[in-house]
Design an enzyme around this catalytic site. Structure first.
Site, PDB file in Angstrom:
ATOM      1  N   GLU A  45       0.845  -1.201   0.000  1.00  0.00           N
ATOM      2  CA  GLU A  45       0.000   0.000   0.000  1.00  0.00           C
ATOM      3  C   GLU A  45       0.874   1.243   0.000  1.00  0.00           C
ATOM      4  OE1 GLU A  45      -2.775   0.184   3.320  1.00  0.00           O
ATOM      5  OE2 GLU A  45      -2.816   2.363   3.180  1.00  0.00           O
ATOM      6  N   ARG A  49       0.366  10.340   0.171  1.00  0.00           N
ATOM      7  CA  ARG A  49       0.699  11.450   1.066  1.00  0.00           C
ATOM      8  C   ARG A  49       1.909  12.211   0.577  1.00  0.00           C
ATOM      9  NH1 ARG A  49       0.556   8.589   6.922  1.00  0.00           N
ATOM     10  NH2 ARG A  49      -0.920   6.970   6.333  1.00  0.00           N
ATOM     11  N   LYS A 133     -10.792  -2.032   6.907  1.00  0.00           N
ATOM     12  CA  LYS A 133      -9.559  -1.752   7.629  1.00  0.00           C
ATOM     13  C   LYS A 133      -9.975  -1.260   9.016  1.00  0.00           C
ATOM     14  CE  LYS A 133      -6.206   1.983   7.309  1.00  0.00           C
ATOM     15  NZ  LYS A 133      -5.170   2.546   6.451  1.00  0.00           N
TER      16      LYS A 133
HETATM   17  O1  LIG Z   1      -4.102   6.654   5.514  1.00  0.00           O
HETATM   18  C1  LIG Z   1      -4.187   5.478   5.223  1.00  0.00           C
HETATM   19  O2  LIG Z   1      -4.896   5.016   4.315  1.00  0.00           O
HETATM   20  C2  LIG Z   1      -3.390   4.552   5.984  1.00  0.00           C
HETATM   21  O3  LIG Z   1      -3.210   3.449   5.515  1.00  0.00           O
HETATM   22  C3  LIG Z   1      -2.816   4.948   7.286  1.00  0.00           C
HETATM   23  C4  LIG Z   1      -1.879   3.873   7.754  1.00  0.00           C
HETATM   24  O4  LIG Z   1      -2.631   2.755   8.024  1.00  0.00           O
HETATM   25  C5  LIG Z   1      -1.059   4.219   8.910  1.00  0.00           C
HETATM   26  O5  LIG Z   1      -0.374   5.389   8.668  1.00  0.00           O
HETATM   27  C6  LIG Z   1      -0.096   3.111   9.240  1.00  0.00           C
HETATM   28  O6  LIG Z   1       0.484   3.483  10.384  1.00  0.00           O
HETATM   29  P1  LIG Z   1       1.699   2.828  11.182  1.00  0.00           P
HETATM   30  O7  LIG Z   1       1.876   1.399  10.804  1.00  0.00           O
HETATM   31  O8  LIG Z   1       1.258   3.012  12.590  1.00  0.00           O
HETATM   32  O9  LIG Z   1       2.863   3.673  10.839  1.00  0.00           O
END
Ligand SMILES: O=C(O)C(=O)C[C@H](O)[C@H](O)COP(=O)(O)O
Length: 212
Positions: A45, A49, A133
């Site tokens: 994924e 950003r 999710k």
């Molecule tokens: O914005 C989205 O669609 C995302 O997928 C957000 C992510 O799931 C997180 O940013 C993962 O976060 P960490 O594994 O805690 O670094």
């Protein structure tokens, strides 16, 4: 049109972990995805950003055999369309709005929408979305919280993401309502910037061997 569950499951069941990536330099996308695929994590994924995220998705889609590139942080129709155009095989959003769900109906590329509460899950089930999710997983209540949704909302199966690590993943993967987890720990910004492909491959291999 309800969610195409078979297509989302192809992504969610490809491996126990979906790496979540923030790419600052499109040139790094191909070697990074190759390391992830070698390590056993084909579904990746790439979050929208950064300015080069769409280019990174396209490079992976066109050049990395075995990879299943998807777009994360997709918030609206314009981003959905651009992500599909770039070659995304799946789309991930941190939450879900009626507008985003309407947008998803225009495309064959499936959406994995985010939810964190019973009411959000119920609203998605009403629209035919059963693969979700769970975001932000750790901050919203972790594995204990998600487990408590499994009996009353049994149709919903999740990819918990947000604060998940190699150590925390097994407690999620053991739940009846979890198909896989997502996380940035396999290929974080530092590992990508320093081109630590061997380290990324090693962490991918450890993640791929978790019991799904
Ligand atoms: O914005 C989205 O669609 C995302 O997928 C957000 C992510 O799931 C997180 O940013 C993962 O976060 P960490 O594994 O805690 O670094």
């Amino acid at each position: 049109m309800p969610q195409n569950i078979a297509r989302v499951e192809q992504v969610m069941l490809a491996a126990p972990v979906i790496p979540v990536l923030i790419i600052e330099d499109a040139k790094k996308a191909v070697p990074m995805a190759e390391a992830l695929v070698r390590g056993g994590l084909p579904a990746i994924e790439i979050t929208l950003r950064t300015g080069c995220a769409l280019e990174a998705i396209k490079l992976v889609a066109d050049n990395v055999e075995g990879a299943i590139p998807g777009a994360g942080t997709v918030l609206n129709l314009a981003q959905y369309e651009a992500a599909v155009e770039a070659g995304s095989k799946f789309i991930v959003s941190p939450g879900a709005t009626p507008k985003l769900l309407d947008a998803a109906e225009q495309f064959d590329v499936p959406l994995l929408p985010g939810a964190a509460t019973s009411s959000e899950v119920m609203a998605l089930l009403e629209r035919g979305y059963e693969r979700l999710k769970f975001f932000p997983a750790e901050q919203a209540g972790g594995a204990a919280y998600l487990k408590s949704l499994s009996s009353p909302l049994a149709a919903a199966k999740f990819c918990p993401t947000g604060g998940v690590s190699l150590e925390k993943a097994p407690s999620y993967l053991a739940l009846p309502n979890v198909l896989c987890v997502g996380g940035s720990w396999i290929a974080d910004a530092k590992a990508i910037a320093s081109e630590d492909w061997a380290g990324i491959e090693e962490r991918a291999r450890a993640a791929a061997s978790l019991k799904g």
